[in-house]
Write an enzyme that holds these catalytic residues in place. Structure first.
Site, mmCIF file in Angstrom:
data_model
loop_
_atom_site.group_PDB
_atom_site.id
_atom_site.type_symbol
_atom_site.label_atom_id
_atom_site.label_comp_id
_atom_site.label_asym_id
_atom_site.label_seq_id
_atom_site.Cartn_x
_atom_site.Cartn_y
_atom_site.Cartn_z
ATOM 1 C CB SER A 653 -0.926 0.011 1.221
ATOM 2 O OG SER A 653 -0.171 0.062 2.413
ATOM 3 C CE LYS A 696 -3.212 1.894 4.875
ATOM 4 N NZ LYS A 696 -2.870 1.358 3.550
#
Length: 797
Positions: A653, A696
Site C-alpha cells: 500500500s 489511515k
C-alpha cells in the site's frame, strides 16, 4: 487541478426516513442469519442428503453467529424427524467382558428396564421365600438324612463285624481307628497285648488289617455319596427356583415375543438363575442346610440382571440435537467407569456411560473444530466411528495398547447421524489439504459471509437489531440509535456499501449502548448512547495509539505536516492490536544517483521488508524504467527507506508513495508534506485500492489536528477506495469547513500533480515529455545520468 472529494462522499449515513417505528419494540423478530443464504442452503442440503459422508463443516471467523445459525437450522430440521431408538446394555452370561447391546423403539427401552427391575424385585422376594418354606426344608433334610443314614449304616455294619472279632472301631480327631478288646469289651493295652501269645496277636493283627482295608474302601465311597447328595440338592434347588421364576419370566417372554433379542436374553436370564441358585439363598440357609457347599456369595446377586439404559428417547418428540462443548475421546465415544474394590479397580456392564455420539445417534451432533482438534485422538476417533458406521466403546489406553489388563468390550452400536463441525476457514483449508480422509467424511462446506449488501437491507438489519435486543433482554432502540448502529456496522466491514454479519461485535455494541442508556436514565436507547459506547470502547483500547501520536507530536518520531521537501513523503500504514485498528503515518525518503538501474530497498536488505513489499518495489522500478528509459539505458540507482521504522514492513500500500518520492528525488522537485498518500501501483502506473483506508485517513488527520490544521492538509487515496469511506464525523466536518481534504487519484500522474502542484505532462509521439512538466524533468535527469555514464565509459576505454 482536480478538486477534493465532496464531504458527502466521505460518509454514507443511514436514512432514518425509511424507519417507520418509534422503537425496536414495534419490529418483529427475524432469523439472525441475515444475508447468509449460501451457508444456510449448504447446511440444509447437507442435513437432507441421506448418503454417508455428507457431513457439514461450517467455516467462518468466530463471532459471526455461525453456531447460533447452525443450531436454529438444525433444530428446525430435527423437529421434522422422528425420535430415534433406545439402546440398552445387558449382561452377556457366556462372556461377561462383552456386554450385549439391545435396540428398542423410542420409549420401549425404559419400559424394558422397568420390567426387569420389577422382575428382580419379584425374584428377590420369591426365591428366598421358596427356599425358606417348610416343604423345601423337609426335602433337604430328607436328602441330608438319607446321606447320613447311608454313611452311618455302613460304619455301624463295619463296627458290628469288628466287635464279632473282639475289635472295636473308635473315632479320633484324625479319623477312625481299630483297637482289640478282651472278653469284657475293654480295650487291651499295649502291655496286655504283648503278654498274649503269638497266635492270638497274629489273629488280632490280621483282623485289624482286614477291617482297615474295608474301612479304606468305605471311606473312598463317601465323597461320591456326598457329590450325589449335592446333585440331588442342586436339582431340588433348581426345581424350587424354577417354580419361583418361571411364572414371572414367562409373562415377560409373552410380552416381548416379537423381539428375538429380548427373548434370547430372557432365556439366558432363566438359565443363569437356575445355574446360580445358591447365590440367592441366604447365608443362614447355606450354613445349616448345605454345610459342605461353598459359602461364597455375591453381595447383590441380582445385579447381573439389571438393564443399563444408556440412551432413552421416550420423552423426545423429534430427533436429538447435541452440542458437545468438550469433545474429548471419552465424551465422544463413551466410557466404562471403574470403582475401587479391595485395592483393585473393577467394572461391569452397568458402568458403561454413553458419549455424545450415543446421545446424537439418529440426529445431529455439533462440535467446535478447534476444541475437537485440541483433544488428543478425538479427531481420529470421530473419523473412525463415521467410517465404520458404529460406536465402539474402548478406553484410550487400550486403543493405544498402553495397558494389557482385561477390560470390557461392549458390543458396538450402529451409528446414523449428521455431524456439523464449525470453525475458522483456515482450519477447513488445512484439513482439506493435509487430511486425505476429510473430503470423504465432510463433503459439504457451509461458508458464512462476513458482510451483506447494505442496499435495501437497512430495514431488515433494523429487525435484526430488534431481535438481538430482545434476546439479550436489552432496552428498545430508537431510530437514531438503530441508524448509528447500522453506520458503525458498515464501518466494521471497512466498506460503506456493506453491513457486518459479525454478530458478536453487534451484540457487544448493543449491550454497551444499553448500559449507557441506563447510565443516563433513558428508557429507549438513543443515538448518543450508541456513540458513547463506540467512543468508550476506543478509549479502552487506544493507549498504544495515544503514545505513538504523542511521540510524533513531541518530535521524537519525525513527521512533517507542512512545507515541501525533495525526496521525502508521508506514507500511511495501519496497525492492528487485537480488535483495535488505527492509522500510523510514516516518513518515507529516497535518494537517487547515477547507477546501473537498480532500486535498493533498504527494508529488504536489512530483512525488515516482507515479500509483498519487495514485490511492490520491483513493480515501481519496472514502471520507472519502462516510462522514462524505454529507448535508453536506465542509468539510475535509488535507495528507499521507511525512516524510524524498527519492525517488519509488509504490504504494497506504500508503493505509490515510494514511486512518488523516488521521482521527486530524480526531478529535484519538492513534495508537499501537508499531504499523506496511500495506494499501490501497477507496472502501468495505475493506482490500485488498499485496505484500512478509513483508519489511515483518520490517523493523519489526528496528527495534523494535534499540530494545528492549516486548511491545506489532506490525504491522497486511490479512487477505487472512495466507496469504502466511512470517516469519523469530525473529519467530515473539517472537510465541509475546508480544513482538511481527501483527494482521489487513478494514476501516478494525478498523485504527482497534487503533491507538486506541477503538471505531470503527457508523452508526444516521439516519447518526449514537455520540458517544464514533472515527467519532463524526470526524463531530463535520467538523460543527464545517461550522458555522464557514457563519458565515464569513454574515459575507461
Amino acid at each position: 487541478m482536480k478538486k477534493a472529494l465532496d464531504p458527502s462522499e466521505l460518509y454514507k449515513p443511514c436514512n432514518i426516513e425509511h424507519f417507520h417505528f418509534k422503537s425496536t419494540e414495534e419490529l418483529e423478530d427475524v432469523d439472525i442469519f441475515l444475508g447468509q443464504n449460501r451457508a444456510t442452503d449448504s447446511i440444509q442440503f447437507g442435513m437432507r442428503v441421506g448418503q454417508r459422508g455428507y457431513n457439514i463443516f461450517a467455516l467462518a471467523p468466530s463471532g459471526t453467529g455461525k453456531l447460533t445459525t447452525i443450531q436454529q437450522l438444525v433444530k428446525q430440521e430435527a423437529a421434522q424427524q422422528p425420535a430415534p431408538s433406545d439402546w440398552c446394555y445387558v449382561n452377556n452370561f457366556s462372556a461377561q467382558a462383552k456386554p450385549k447391546a439391545i435396540k428398542f423403539a423410542s420409549g420401549k427401552g425404559k419400559e424394558f428396564q422397568d420390567d426387569m427391575e420389577q422382575l428382580i424385585d419379584e425374584l428377590s422376594v420369591a426365591i428366598p421365600a421358596a427356599f425358606d418354606g417348610d416343604e423345601y426344608r423337609s426335602k433337604t433334610e430328607e436328602i441330608e438324612e438319607e446321606y447320613r443314614k447311608r454313611e452311618l449304616n455302613e460304619i455301624n455294619q463295619l463296627r458290628e463285624e469288628a466287635i464279632n472279632s473282639h475289635i472295636i472301631l473308635t473315632e479320633t480327631p484324625t479319623g477312625y481307628a481299630f483297637a482289640p478288646v478282651d472278653d469284657e469289651d475293654k480295650i487291651i493295652s499295649q502291655e496286655q497285648f504283648n503278654k498274649l501269645d503269638k497266635e492270638k496277636q497274629q489273629q488280632y493283627q490280621k483282623s485289624i488289617l482286614e477291617l482297615q482295608q474295608r474301612l479304606q474302601k468305605l471311606l473312598k465311597k463317601f465323597p461320591a455319596w456326598r457329590k450325589e447328595t449335592k446333585r440331588k440338592l442342586q436339582n431340588l434347588n433348581r426345581e424350587v427356583a424354577a417354580l419361583a421364576v418361571n411364572h414371572s419370566i414367562h409373562d415377560l417372554k409373552e410380552k416381548y415375543a416379537k423381539h428375538p433379542e429380548v427373548l434370547s436374553y430372557l432365556e439366558d436370564v432363566d438359565d443363569d438363575i437356575l445355574q446360580h441358585v445358591r447365590d440367592f439363598i441366604p447365608h443362614r440357609e447355606q450354613q445349616i442346610v448345605l454345610p459342605f457347599m461353598e459359602a461364597a456369595q455375591e453381595s447383590n446377586p441380582f445385579k447381573r440382571y439389571h438393564v443399563n439404559l444408556i440412551i432413552s428417547n421416550g420423552e423426545r418428540k423429534s430427533a436429538p440435537v447435541v452440542l458437545e462443548d468438550h469433545p474429548n475421546y471419552a465424551n465422544l465415544l463413551g466410557r466404562c467407569d471403574h470403582q475401587a474394590y479391595m485395592g483393585a479397580l473393577v467394572t461391569d456392564f452397568t458402568m458403561i456411560k454413553p458419549g455424545a455420539l450415543h446421545r446424537a445417534n439418529g440426529g445431529y451432533l455439533i462440535i467446535d473444530a478447534r476444541k475437537l482438534l485440541m483433544q488428543p485422538y478425538a479427531w481420529e476417533c470421530l473419523k473412525r466411528a463415521l467410517q465404520a458406521g458404529e460406536i465402539r466403546i474402548e478406553s484410550l489406553e487400550r486403543s493405544l495398547s498402553l495397558v494389557s489388563t482385561s477390560s470390557l468390550e461392549p458390543e458396538p452400536i450402529p451409528l446414523t447421524l449428521k455431524v456439523i463441525i464449525y470453525g475458522d476457514r483456515l482450519i477447513y483449508y488445512l484439513l482439506n489439504l493435509y487430511d486425505p480422509e476429510f473430503q470423504d467424511l465432510f463433503k459439504v462446506p457451509a461458508d458464512f459471509d462476513d458482510s451483506v449488501d447494505r442496499i435495501d437491507k437497512e430495514s431488515d438489519y433494523a429487525k435484526l437489531i430488534a431481535t438481538l435486543a430482545r434476546r439479550e433482554k436489552l432496552r428498545p432502540f430508537g431510530p437514531q440509535a438503530v441508524a448509528r448502529i447500522i453506520e458503525q456496522s458498515a464501518r466494521l466491514t471497512g466498506d460503506a456499501e456493506k453491513l457486518s454479519t459479525h454478530l458478536r461485535s453487534i451484540k457487544d455494541l448493543l449491550t454497551e449502548s444499553d448500559y449507557w442508556a441506563g447510565f443516563h436514565g433513558h428508557d429507549i436507547v438513543a443515538g448518543s448512547d450508541v456513540q458513547q459506547a463506540i467512543e468508550h470502547k476506543i478509549h479502552r483500547l487506544d493507549r498504544i495509539r495515544e503514545k505513538m501520536y504523542e511521540n510524533i507530536h513531541r518530535g521524537t518520531v519525525m513527521i512533517d505536516t507542512d512545507n515541501r521537501v525533495t525526496g521525502q513523503i508521508n506514507g500511511l500504514s495501519v496497525l492492528q492490536l487485537g480488535e483495535f485498528m488505527f492509522g500510523q503515518p510514516s516518513r518515507i525518503t529516497a535518494t537517487t544517483r547515477l547507477g546501473n538501474g537498480k532500486v535498493v530497498d533498504i527494508e529488504k536488505e536489512t530483512e525488515l521488508g516482507g515479500a509483498i513489499h519487495s514485490k511492490g518495489v520491483l513493480i515501481l522500478s519496472s514502471f520507472i524504467a519502462s516510462r522514462y528509459a524505454r529507448k535508453t539505458p536506465f542509468s539510475l540507482t535509488a535507495s528507499l527507506v521507511f525512516e524510524q521504522s524498527y519492525g517488519q514492513v509488509e504490504g504494497d500500500s506504500a508503493s505509490l508513495a515510494e514511486l512518488c518520492v523516488i521521482l521527486s528525488s530524480l526531478a529535484e522537485v519538492p513534495l508537499r508534506q501537508d499531504l499523506a498518500i496511500t495506494g499501490s501501483v501497477n507496472q502501468l502506473g495505475q493506482v490500485q485500492p488498499i485496505g484500512g483506508v478509513n483508519e489511515k485517513i483518520e490517523g493523519f488527520f489526528d496528527i495534523c489536528k494535534q499540530k494545528g490544521l492549516t486548511c491545506e492538509q489532506g490525504v491522497i487515496i486511490p479512487a477505487s477506495n472512495v466507496k469504502y469511506l466511512m470517516l469519523r464525523w469530525d473529519i467530515v466536518h473539517a472537510a465541509k469547513n475546508g480544513q482538511f481534504h481527501i483527494y482521489a487519484v487513478e494514476n501516478v500522474d494525478d498523485a504527482l500533480e497534487y503533491l507538486t502542484d506541477i503538471e505531470a505532462g503527457q508523452q508526444n509521439e516521439q516519447g518526449e515529455f514537455p520540458p517544464e512538466s514533472f515527467n519532463g524533468r524526470v526524463q531530463k535527469q535520467l538523460e543527464s545520468f545517461n550522458t555522464l555514464k557514457q563519458k565515464f565509459l569513454a574515459k575507461e576505454k
